[in-house]
Scaffold this motif. Structure first.
Motif, PDB file in Angstrom:
ATOM      1  N   LEU A 108       9.398  -3.928  -3.066  1.00 51.34           N
ATOM      2  CA  LEU A 108       8.181  -3.382  -3.741  1.00 51.34           C
ATOM      3  C   LEU A 108       7.640  -5.349  -3.339  1.00 51.34           C
ATOM      4  CD1 LEU A 108       8.168  -2.202  -7.683  1.00 51.34           C
ATOM      5  CD2 LEU A 108       7.894  -0.647  -5.377  1.00 51.34           C
ATOM      6  N   ASP A 109       6.752  -5.186  -2.560  1.00 53.24           N
ATOM      7  CA  ASP A 109       5.893  -6.817  -2.617  1.00 53.24           C
ATOM      8  C   ASP A 109       6.020  -7.193  -4.115  1.00 53.24           C
ATOM      9  OD1 ASP A 109       5.785  -5.948   0.123  1.00 53.24           O
ATOM     10  OD2 ASP A 109       3.579  -5.523  -0.414  1.00 53.24           O
ATOM     11  N   SER A 110       6.081  -8.492  -4.072  1.00 49.59           N
ATOM     12  CA  SER A 110       6.420  -9.632  -5.433  1.00 49.59           C
ATOM     13  C   SER A 110       5.739  -9.366  -6.380  1.00 49.59           C
ATOM     14  CB  SER A 110       6.497 -11.252  -4.779  1.00 49.59           C
ATOM     15  OG  SER A 110       5.152 -11.553  -4.038  1.00 49.59           O
TER      16      SER A 110
ATOM     17  N   GLN B 236       4.764  -4.820 -13.623  1.00 50.69           N
ATOM     18  CA  GLN B 236       5.543  -5.566 -14.633  1.00 50.69           C
ATOM     19  C   GLN B 236       4.318  -6.059 -15.976  1.00 50.69           C
ATOM     20  OE1 GLN B 236       8.138  -8.721 -12.782  1.00 50.69           O
ATOM     21  NE2 GLN B 236       9.838  -6.743 -13.201  1.00 50.69           N
ATOM     22  N   ARG B 237       3.907  -6.734 -15.397  1.00 52.24           N
ATOM     23  CA  ARG B 237       2.367  -6.665 -16.679  1.00 52.24           C
ATOM     24  C   ARG B 237       1.814  -5.597 -17.259  1.00 52.24           C
ATOM     25  NH1 ARG B 237       0.700  -9.965 -12.847  1.00 52.24           N
ATOM     26  NH2 ARG B 237      -1.105  -9.169 -11.536  1.00 52.24           N
TER      27      ARG B 237
END
Length: 99
Positions: free
Chosen positions: A14-16, A23-24
């Motif tokens: 995944l792109d960062s 994650q948020r």
């Protein structure tokens, strides 16, 4: 209650910024896991694809007398849909800023 299908682990990259966003979502309680978000998103994409295929088949059968749409006609239709979506998004955006 329908029986759950077994899940298969896979590896994805995944792109960062996407990972941080996921994650948020989890931290905010909007999702239980990255896997659940990816699974739900891909399921929706597959469902939209199936709906588009059913719509195409319906149009070909009921409006075109069984004649298939050409690739050129499909490209034109996709462009028209994209333009319609953009106009709708713009209207919604301008309505939201006025509120």
């Amino acid at each position: 209650m329908p029986e759950k299908k077994p899940k298969k682990p896979i590896s994805v990259t995944l792109d960062s910024d996407v990972l941080e966003g996921l994650q948020r979502l989890i931290h905010q309680g909007e999702a239980s896991s990255i896997s659940s978000v990816v699974n739900e998103t891909l399921r929706h994409r597959l469902e939209r694809r199936q709906q588009a295929e059913r719509a195409r088949a319906y149009i070909e059968e009921n409006f075109l007398g069984g004649q298939e749409l050409t690739e050129e006609e499909l490209v034109e239709a996709r462009g028209m849909l994209a333009a319609n979506k953009a106009r709708t998004a713009a209207r919604r955006g301008s309505g939201a800023s006025a509120a």
